[in-house]
Write a protein that holds these residues in place. Structure first.
Motif, mmCIF file in Angstrom:
data_model
loop_
_atom_site.group_PDB
_atom_site.id
_atom_site.type_symbol
_atom_site.label_atom_id
_atom_site.label_comp_id
_atom_site.label_asym_id
_atom_site.label_seq_id
_atom_site.Cartn_x
_atom_site.Cartn_y
_atom_site.Cartn_z
ATOM 1 N N ARG A 292 0.826 -1.210 0.000
ATOM 2 C CA ARG A 292 0.000 0.000 0.000
ATOM 3 C C ARG A 292 0.863 1.265 0.000
ATOM 4 O O ARG A 292 0.511 2.279 -0.607
ATOM 5 N N ASP A 293 2.017 1.200 0.663
ATOM 6 C CA ASP A 293 2.903 2.365 0.766
ATOM 7 C C ASP A 293 3.842 2.511 -0.425
ATOM 8 O O ASP A 293 4.513 3.542 -0.557
ATOM 9 N N ALA A 294 3.921 1.500 -1.286
ATOM 10 C CA ALA A 294 4.864 1.532 -2.417
ATOM 11 C C ALA A 294 4.350 2.439 -3.531
ATOM 12 O O ALA A 294 3.163 2.447 -3.856
ATOM 13 N N ASP A 295 5.252 3.198 -4.140
ATOM 14 C CA ASP A 295 4.912 4.062 -5.272
ATOM 15 C C ASP A 295 5.318 3.456 -6.608
ATOM 16 O O ASP A 295 4.773 3.806 -7.650
ATOM 17 N N VAL A 296 6.305 2.552 -6.586
ATOM 18 C CA VAL A 296 6.762 1.880 -7.808
ATOM 19 C C VAL A 296 6.617 0.376 -7.593
ATOM 20 O O VAL A 296 7.197 -0.191 -6.664
ATOM 21 N N ILE A 297 5.829 -0.251 -8.451
ATOM 22 C CA ILE A 297 5.503 -1.671 -8.282
ATOM 23 C C ILE A 297 5.974 -2.458 -9.497
ATOM 24 O O ILE A 297 5.691 -2.081 -10.645
ATOM 25 N N GLY A 298 6.680 -3.531 -9.249
ATOM 26 C CA GLY A 298 7.140 -4.404 -10.326
ATOM 27 C C GLY A 298 6.205 -5.589 -10.497
ATOM 28 O O GLY A 298 5.933 -6.318 -9.540
ATOM 29 N N ILE A 299 5.666 -5.747 -11.720
ATOM 30 C CA ILE A 299 4.814 -6.912 -12.014
ATOM 31 C C ILE A 299 5.735 -8.040 -12.464
ATOM 32 O O ILE A 299 6.311 -8.006 -13.545
ATOM 33 N N LEU A 340 16.282 -9.902 -8.282
ATOM 34 C CA LEU A 340 15.374 -8.800 -7.970
ATOM 35 C C LEU A 340 16.093 -7.640 -7.314
ATOM 36 O O LEU A 340 15.612 -6.500 -7.343
ATOM 37 N N GLY A 341 17.261 -7.901 -6.703
ATOM 38 C CA GLY A 341 18.028 -6.828 -6.088
ATOM 39 C C GLY A 341 18.549 -5.816 -7.087
ATOM 40 O O GLY A 341 18.942 -4.702 -6.719
ATOM 41 N N ASN A 342 18.554 -6.167 -8.373
ATOM 42 C CA ASN A 342 19.004 -5.238 -9.411
ATOM 43 C C ASN A 342 17.992 -4.137 -9.703
ATOM 44 O O ASN A 342 18.335 -3.125 -10.315
ATOM 45 N N PHE A 343 16.746 -4.339 -9.298
ATOM 46 C CA PHE A 343 15.698 -3.351 -9.587
ATOM 47 C C PHE A 343 15.480 -2.484 -8.339
ATOM 48 O O PHE A 343 14.488 -2.618 -7.618
ATOM 49 N N MET A 344 16.423 -1.578 -8.112
ATOM 50 C CA MET A 344 16.415 -0.788 -6.882
ATOM 51 C C MET A 344 15.257 0.201 -6.826
ATOM 52 O O MET A 344 14.800 0.579 -5.743
ATOM 53 N N GLU A 345 14.770 0.633 -7.987
ATOM 54 C CA GLU A 345 13.685 1.614 -8.002
ATOM 55 C C GLU A 345 12.366 0.993 -7.552
ATOM 56 O O GLU A 345 11.487 1.670 -7.019
ATOM 57 N N VAL A 346 12.225 -0.316 -7.776
ATOM 58 C CA VAL A 346 10.978 -1.000 -7.435
ATOM 59 C C VAL A 346 10.878 -1.158 -5.921
ATOM 60 O O VAL A 346 11.793 -1.652 -5.267
ATOM 61 N N GLU A 347 9.746 -0.746 -5.367
ATOM 62 C CA GLU A 347 9.549 -0.799 -3.915
ATOM 63 C C GLU A 347 8.744 -2.023 -3.476
ATOM 64 O O GLU A 347 8.726 -2.388 -2.293
ATOM 65 N N CYS A 348 8.048 -2.647 -4.432
ATOM 66 C CA CYS A 348 7.243 -3.833 -4.123
ATOM 67 C C CYS A 348 7.020 -4.611 -5.409
ATOM 68 O O CYS A 348 6.888 -4.018 -6.493
ATOM 69 N N PHE A 349 7.018 -5.929 -5.312
ATOM 70 C CA PHE A 349 6.741 -6.783 -6.463
ATOM 71 C C PHE A 349 5.405 -7.491 -6.278
ATOM 72 O O PHE A 349 5.031 -7.856 -5.157
ATOM 73 N N VAL A 350 4.684 -7.677 -7.387
ATOM 74 C CA VAL A 350 3.497 -8.517 -7.378
ATOM 75 C C VAL A 350 3.791 -9.679 -8.322
ATOM 76 O O VAL A 350 4.157 -9.482 -9.480
ATOM 77 N N LEU A 351 3.673 -10.892 -7.811
ATOM 78 C CA LEU A 351 4.073 -12.081 -8.558
ATOM 79 C C LEU A 351 2.875 -12.722 -9.238
ATOM 80 O O LEU A 351 1.909 -13.120 -8.586
#
Length: 419
Positions: A292-299, A340-351
């Protein structure tokens, strides 16, 4: 340099790592054991019935020692024009159908060996060979009936919903028969597994009449194929046959309002599992709060073989954009902290993965990893979660569509009233 090493990998760990093998099938089987364990005759029959010419055989790591004998046995019984290909090192989880690898050899059918999540395929017809783990139906019924009577569960709840690890499907009928002898006043509901799966589009268009499901379900009695949708938590319990695994965890999460008992054939013990459901849900709720607090989400694309994965990805992009957040779509195969550690901008992932691979233990990951349903809950304007849990792609999309239709109906009604 130590920090950089956290986000990169030389590949040496992949070469040197030890693979945990789940099944303890002997590495050498006689011809009769091979025939029985891997359903050779049924596989040949289904391939010929479907008139397939290029067949991919998908094996998990633990069954690879048997791949060559199975290949040779099948090849000797099939017509010479039918080509077989062995698939190993699956793109995602071994329980999922590796339709991407199958398409590399232009396969028109897939035979999946070992444990399976039973997700509906998106491209190819599938023949499942689930294996045959040992279970004693008589001891199972004795242990379960004693446990249920000791906690006086059957005095209030007379319906038993039977679920099991797919490797015990071959004994489902015998277990039901034994349970009925010991619990004659209880109703046992059981939906058998189908050993043939069709792509969604093909199923709708009835494009493959050769692959009929009528004779491929693991049940001898059609009346046992009872749908479990009418059973309520107030008068029903769930009995799971199998050991501790992701299937059981998913069952607890998606049926949080039920009492769940499990019988483990390996330890021959029955126990109440639903006592730990709240703890599991609270752990997932913590991940929802972070999402909920994340602004950048990785699908995170964790499957290319489960039906509806593309519409679900489009749906996730839509709700993320509607919540005024940014999204990236990422395909990395099997996720691990180094990738996944390479995507530093992403604050949360949805799998986006099959139900059995959707729940990752994210302790070693830098960012939280949630399921599509958890992301939907997190992005609601007013966050409410009753403990209900959904892992099925199709159900998520259906409920979203029904919600939109309901809103449109209310809007139309309001406009009509104002006039």
């Amino acid at each position: 340099m130590a920090e950089v090493a956290t986000f990169s990998s030389s590949g040496a760990d992949a070469i040197s790592r030890t693979i945990e093998l789940e099944d303890n099938i002997p590495s050498i089987l006689s011809a009769e054991e091979l025939e029985d364990t891997f359903d050779i005759e049924r596989t040949v029959r289904e391939i010929e019935k479907g008139e397939f010419s290029r067949i991919a055989l998908q094996f998990p790591d633990e069954l690879l020692p048997h791949s060559v004998p199975i290949f040779k046995t099948l090849k000797s019984r099939l017509a010479s024009h039918r080509e077989l290909y062995v698939l190993a090192d699956t793109t995602y989880g071994s329980c999922c159908l590796d339709e991407v690898a199958a398409q590399h050899v232009d396969a028109d059918a897939l035979v999946h060996y070992g444990h399976a999540c039973m997700s509906q395929p998106s491209r190819l017809p599938v023949i499942y060979v689930l294996g045959r783990k040992h279970v004693d139906p008589s001891h199972c019924a004795d242990s379960v009936s004693e446990s249920l009577k000791s906690v006086q569960t059957l005095e209030k709840k007379s319906t038993i919903l039977l679920r099991y690890d797919v490797a015990y499907a071959h004994k489902a009928d015998e277990i039901i028969a034994q349970l009925k002898q010991r619990l004659p006043s209880s109703q046992i509901l059981h939906t058998p597994l189908s050993l043939i799966a069709h792509p969604a589009a093909e199923q709708q268009q009835s494009a493959s009449p050769h692959l009929a499901n009528t004779s491929d379900a693991h049940t001898a009695n059609p009346t046992e194929a009872t749908h479990q949708t009418d059973a309520s938590p107030e008068d029903s319990i769930i009995l799971y046959i199998g050991g501790e695994c992701l299937t059981l965890t998913n069952l607890l999460l998606t049926h949080a309002s039920y009492e769940v008992f499990s019988y483990d054939p390996a330890t021959q013990q029955t126990r109440l599992e639903s006592g730990r459901t709240n703890k599991l849900l609270m752990r997932r709720y913590g991940a929802v709060q972070k999402a909920r607090d994340a602004d950048v989400i990785g699908i995170l694309v964790g499957t290319l073989g489960v039906a509806n994965y593309l519409p679900l990805i489009a749906h996730l992009r839509s709700i993320i954009k509607k919540a005024h957040k940014k999204s990236y779509t990422i395909t990395v195969g099997k996720p691990n902290p180094a990738k996944l550690g390479n995507f530093m901008e992403v604050e949360c992932f949805v799998l986006v993965a099959c139900p059995e691979n959707s729940l990752l233990d994210a302790k070693e990951f830098l960012q939280p990893i949630v399921t599509p349903y958890e992301l939907e809950v997190a992005l609601q304007p007013t966050q409410t979660w009753t403990g209900r849990y959904v892992l099925d792609f199709g159900q998520l999309l259906r409920e979203h569509k029904e919600g939109l239709q309901s809103k449109e109906a209310k809007t139309s009604s309001s406009v009509a009233c104002s006039w």
